[in-house]
Scaffold this motif. Sequence first.
Motif, PDB file in Angstrom:
ATOM      1  N   LEU A 230       0.829  -1.199   0.000  1.00 10.43           N
ATOM      2  CA  LEU A 230       0.000   0.000   0.000  1.00 10.43           C
ATOM      3  C   LEU A 230       0.868   1.255   0.000  1.00 10.43           C
ATOM      4  CD1 LEU A 230      -2.239  -2.063   0.768  1.00 10.43           C
ATOM      5  CD2 LEU A 230      -3.233  -0.229   2.154  1.00 10.43           C
ATOM      6  N   TYR A 231       0.399   2.263  -0.706  1.00  7.05           N
ATOM      7  CA  TYR A 231       1.077   3.552  -0.754  1.00  7.05           C
ATOM      8  C   TYR A 231       0.294   4.596   0.047  1.00  7.05           C
ATOM      9  CZ  TYR A 231       3.639   1.541  -4.700  1.00  7.05           C
ATOM     10  OH  TYR A 231       4.427   0.738  -5.493  1.00  7.05           O
ATOM     11  N   ASP A 232       1.025   5.560   0.572  1.00  6.90           N
ATOM     12  CA  ASP A 232       0.419   6.740   1.219  1.00  6.90           C
ATOM     13  C   ASP A 232      -0.441   6.387   2.430  1.00  6.90           C
ATOM     14  OD1 ASP A 232       1.531   8.555  -0.699  1.00  6.90           O
ATOM     15  OD2 ASP A 232      -0.013   7.941  -2.111  1.00  6.90           O
ATOM     16  N   GLY A 233      -0.082   5.322   3.132  1.00 10.27           N
ATOM     17  CA  GLY A 233      -0.811   4.981   4.349  1.00 10.27           C
ATOM     18  C   GLY A 233      -0.435   5.871   5.520  1.00 10.27           C
ATOM     19  N   ALA A 234       0.702   6.542   5.416  1.00 12.65           N
ATOM     20  CA  ALA A 234       1.126   7.533   6.405  1.00 12.65           C
ATOM     21  C   ALA A 234       1.355   8.845   5.668  1.00 12.65           C
ATOM     22  CB  ALA A 234       2.403   7.087   7.111  1.00 12.65           C
ATOM     23  N   GLY A 235       0.851   9.944   6.227  1.00 16.55           N
ATOM     24  CA  GLY A 235       0.968  11.229   5.559  1.00 16.55           C
ATOM     25  C   GLY A 235       0.019  11.335   4.383  1.00 16.55           C
ATOM     26  N   GLN A 236       0.268  12.326   3.519  1.00 14.14           N
ATOM     27  CA  GLN A 236      -0.557  12.596   2.331  1.00 14.14           C
ATOM     28  C   GLN A 236      -1.950  13.103   2.731  1.00 14.14           C
ATOM     29  OE1 GLN A 236      -0.334  13.378  -0.870  1.00 14.14           O
ATOM     30  NE2 GLN A 236      -0.304  11.459  -2.035  1.00 14.14           N
ATOM     31  N   VAL A 237      -2.913  12.210   3.021  1.00  7.70           N
ATOM     32  CA  VAL A 237      -4.209  12.642   3.545  1.00  7.70           C
ATOM     33  C   VAL A 237      -4.697  11.634   4.583  1.00  7.70           C
ATOM     34  CG1 VAL A 237      -4.934  13.916   1.486  1.00  7.70           C
ATOM     35  CG2 VAL A 237      -5.492  11.472   1.676  1.00  7.70           C
ATOM     36  N   PHE A 238      -5.436  12.145   5.569  1.00 13.47           N
ATOM     37  CA  PHE A 238      -6.179  11.246   6.440  1.00 13.47           C
ATOM     38  C   PHE A 238      -7.187  10.487   5.582  1.00 13.47           C
ATOM     39  CE2 PHE A 238      -4.892  14.335   9.702  1.00 13.47           C
ATOM     40  CZ  PHE A 238      -4.574  13.508  10.764  1.00 13.47           C
ATOM     41  N   GLU A 239      -7.594   9.299   6.065  1.00 16.56           N
ATOM     42  CA  GLU A 239      -8.558   8.500   5.309  1.00 16.56           C
ATOM     43  C   GLU A 239      -9.722   8.088   6.203  1.00 16.56           C
ATOM     44  OE1 GLU A 239      -6.616   5.328   3.168  1.00 16.56           O
ATOM     45  OE2 GLU A 239      -4.866   6.585   2.768  1.00 16.56           O
ATOM     46  N   TRP A 240     -10.912   8.216   5.638  1.00 18.06           N
ATOM     47  CA  TRP A 240     -12.115   7.784   6.350  1.00 18.06           C
ATOM     48  C   TRP A 240     -12.081   6.274   6.584  1.00 18.06           C
ATOM     49  CZ3 TRP A 240     -15.014  11.270   8.560  1.00 18.06           C
ATOM     50  CH2 TRP A 240     -15.240  12.509   7.965  1.00 18.06           C
ATOM     51  N   THR A 241     -12.573   5.849   7.740  1.00 13.47           N
ATOM     52  CA  THR A 241     -12.850   4.439   7.969  1.00 13.47           C
ATOM     53  C   THR A 241     -14.336   4.283   8.300  1.00 13.47           C
ATOM     54  OG1 THR A 241     -12.554   4.289  10.386  1.00 13.47           O
ATOM     55  CG2 THR A 241     -10.552   4.236   9.004  1.00 13.47           C
ATOM     56  N   ALA A 242     -14.798   3.057   8.333  1.00 16.47           N
ATOM     57  CA  ALA A 242     -16.203   2.785   8.637  1.00 16.47           C
ATOM     58  C   ALA A 242     -16.462   2.703  10.132  1.00 16.47           C
ATOM     59  CB  ALA A 242     -16.626   1.478   7.968  1.00 16.47           C
ATOM     60  N   THR A 243     -15.421   2.813  10.945  1.00 19.38           N
ATOM     61  CA  THR A 243     -15.549   2.639  12.382  1.00 19.38           C
ATOM     62  C   THR A 243     -16.006   3.933  13.044  1.00 19.38           C
ATOM     63  OG1 THR A 243     -13.811   0.970  12.339  1.00 19.38           O
ATOM     64  CG2 THR A 243     -14.314   1.947  14.474  1.00 19.38           C
ATOM     65  N   SER A 244     -16.975   3.800  13.936  1.00 16.61           N
ATOM     66  CA  SER A 244     -17.579   4.955  14.596  1.00 16.61           C
ATOM     67  C   SER A 244     -17.099   5.072  16.030  1.00 16.61           C
ATOM     68  CB  SER A 244     -19.105   4.837  14.575  1.00 16.61           C
ATOM     69  OG  SER A 244     -19.705   5.926  15.229  1.00 16.61           O
ATOM     70  N   LEU A 245     -16.759   6.290  16.445  1.00 17.81           N
ATOM     71  CA  LEU A 245     -16.435   6.565  17.842  1.00 17.81           C
ATOM     72  C   LEU A 245     -17.688   6.930  18.633  1.00 17.81           C
ATOM     73  CD1 LEU A 245     -13.126   8.648  17.696  1.00 17.81           C
ATOM     74  CD2 LEU A 245     -13.448   6.419  18.752  1.00 17.81           C
ATOM     75  N   GLN A 246     -18.599   7.645  17.974  1.00 14.13           N
ATOM     76  CA  GLN A 246     -19.877   8.033  18.557  1.00 14.13           C
ATOM     77  C   GLN A 246     -20.821   8.343  17.410  1.00 14.13           C
ATOM     78  OE1 GLN A 246     -17.850  11.623  20.313  1.00 14.13           O
ATOM     79  NE2 GLN A 246     -19.797  12.604  19.801  1.00 14.13           N
ATOM     80  N   ALA A 247     -22.088   8.496  17.714  1.00 17.09           N
ATOM     81  CA  ALA A 247     -23.079   8.720  16.664  1.00 17.09           C
ATOM     82  C   ALA A 247     -22.704   9.921  15.804  1.00 17.09           C
ATOM     83  CB  ALA A 247     -24.458   8.932  17.288  1.00 17.09           C
ATOM     84  N   GLY A 248     -22.658   9.691  14.479  1.00 13.06           N
ATOM     85  CA  GLY A 248     -22.382  10.768  13.548  1.00 13.06           C
ATOM     86  C   GLY A 248     -20.917  11.059  13.314  1.00 13.06           C
ATOM     87  N   TYR A 249     -20.030  10.297  13.948  1.00  7.03           N
ATOM     88  CA  TYR A 249     -18.594  10.498  13.800  1.00  7.03           C
ATOM     89  C   TYR A 249     -17.936   9.209  13.302  1.00  7.03           C
ATOM     90  CZ  TYR A 249     -18.504  15.014  16.196  1.00  7.03           C
ATOM     91  OH  TYR A 249     -18.691  16.333  16.531  1.00  7.03           O
ATOM     92  N   ARG A 250     -16.901   9.347  12.477  1.00  6.70           N
ATOM     93  CA  ARG A 250     -16.132   8.202  11.999  1.00  6.70           C
ATOM     94  C   ARG A 250     -14.646   8.447  12.240  1.00  6.70           C
ATOM     95  NH1 ARG A 250     -19.794   3.951  10.644  1.00  6.70           N
ATOM     96  NH2 ARG A 250     -21.740   5.102  10.364  1.00  6.70           N
ATOM     97  N   ILE A 251     -13.930   7.369  12.465  1.00  7.88           N
ATOM     98  CA  ILE A 251     -12.490   7.462  12.691  1.00  7.88           C
ATOM     99  C   ILE A 251     -11.770   7.729  11.381  1.00  7.88           C
ATOM    100  CG2 ILE A 251     -10.439   6.114  13.312  1.00  7.88           C
ATOM    101  CD1 ILE A 251     -12.165   4.759  15.458  1.00  7.88           C
ATOM    102  N   VAL A 252     -10.829   8.666  11.425  1.00  2.57           N
ATOM    103  CA  VAL A 252      -9.919   8.888  10.301  1.00  2.57           C
ATOM    104  C   VAL A 252      -8.517   8.465  10.736  1.00  2.57           C
ATOM    105  CG1 VAL A 252     -11.304  10.712   9.260  1.00  2.57           C
ATOM    106  CG2 VAL A 252      -9.524  11.321  10.915  1.00  2.57           C
ATOM    107  N   LYS A 253      -7.725   8.025   9.757  1.00  2.00           N
ATOM    108  CA  LYS A 253      -6.412   7.452  10.055  1.00  2.00           C
ATOM    109  C   LYS A 253      -5.367   7.951   9.062  1.00  2.00           C
ATOM    110  CE  LYS A 253      -6.249   3.675  12.160  1.00  2.00           C
ATOM    111  NZ  LYS A 253      -5.892   3.309  13.562  1.00  2.00           N
ATOM    112  N   GLY A 254      -4.109   7.989   9.519  1.00  4.21           N
ATOM    113  CA  GLY A 254      -3.005   8.108   8.595  1.00  4.21           C
ATOM    114  C   GLY A 254      -2.217   9.402   8.612  1.00  4.21           C
TER     115      GLY A 254
END
Length: 289
Positions: A230-254
């Motif tokens: 995989l490329y650009d897994g660190a830096g470049q842009v954060f990426e949306w994931t399907a995992t929720s921390l609370q209602a209406g929010y999703r975890i971003v990574k990277g």
Amino acid sequence: MKKQQSHMIGGLFAAVLATMSLPGSVRAQSADVPYADVAEIPAGWFFQGSDAVERQYAYQIDEQVYGHDISRRNRWYDVEVDKWHIYLPDYFIMKTPVTNDQYAAFVRDTGREAPDISEEDWESLGLIYGYDATRPFAWQNGEPPRGKGNHPVVLVSWRDAQDYAAWLSSKTGIKWRIPEEIYWEKAVRGADGIFYPWGNIYDPLQLNSADRGPFDTVPVGQFEPGPYGLYDGAGQVFEWTATSLQAGYRIVKGGSWDDRGCGVCRPAARHGRPEHMQHILIGFRLMHE
């Protein structure tokens, strides 16, 4: 079967699926299916999350670069999953974030609004950037910013990414989706629980971050790939994931091109953003099983 499917994705996307379109009764004119190169992530155990040693390292490099301890005082990295060993089945994930050119096929085919944001909506997010900072990333007349076709698409919400996945699924017959945090993390860091895709020591030469510039997105795939390709897994842009921390929010990574340090660029790092947020630092990639 999975091996055959992997070959189909690389071959048919380029040769056959690129000519597919939705039925004429649904669309008068349909765009080509965007090519998406994928990596197969093998079934097996991997270490997710971080321990006290990794978090301490992240706080220390932040302090060295920024000259303050805000991340430590706010306990940014204490919310990470406690390091554990977990088994996942095999799956496929895009090697790079979705690019502007790939997203443009979706925009043309569906008539969806192109990535952009109004000044009112941007200011309502309460971010540190002024509205002018969004203009280099905003599309004009339904087209990506000039010269950025192979850059990651940004100014897309989690809901936009979901709709793109549904569209691509309908075009290819493959069920694409936004990866859950745990699938994203294994794909980026590998099985051994290393701090970064390349090892345990931060190296600004290995990613697009604010340590070296250019303080902007760059074409995808410019740096060495991680353990599974995989490329650009660190830096470049954060990426949306399907995992929720609370209602209406999703975890971003990277992490992103705007981060220094870069504790937040570790695959174990995580924080939540509203599903409706359109940000110049957030993009996405997709997976399927």
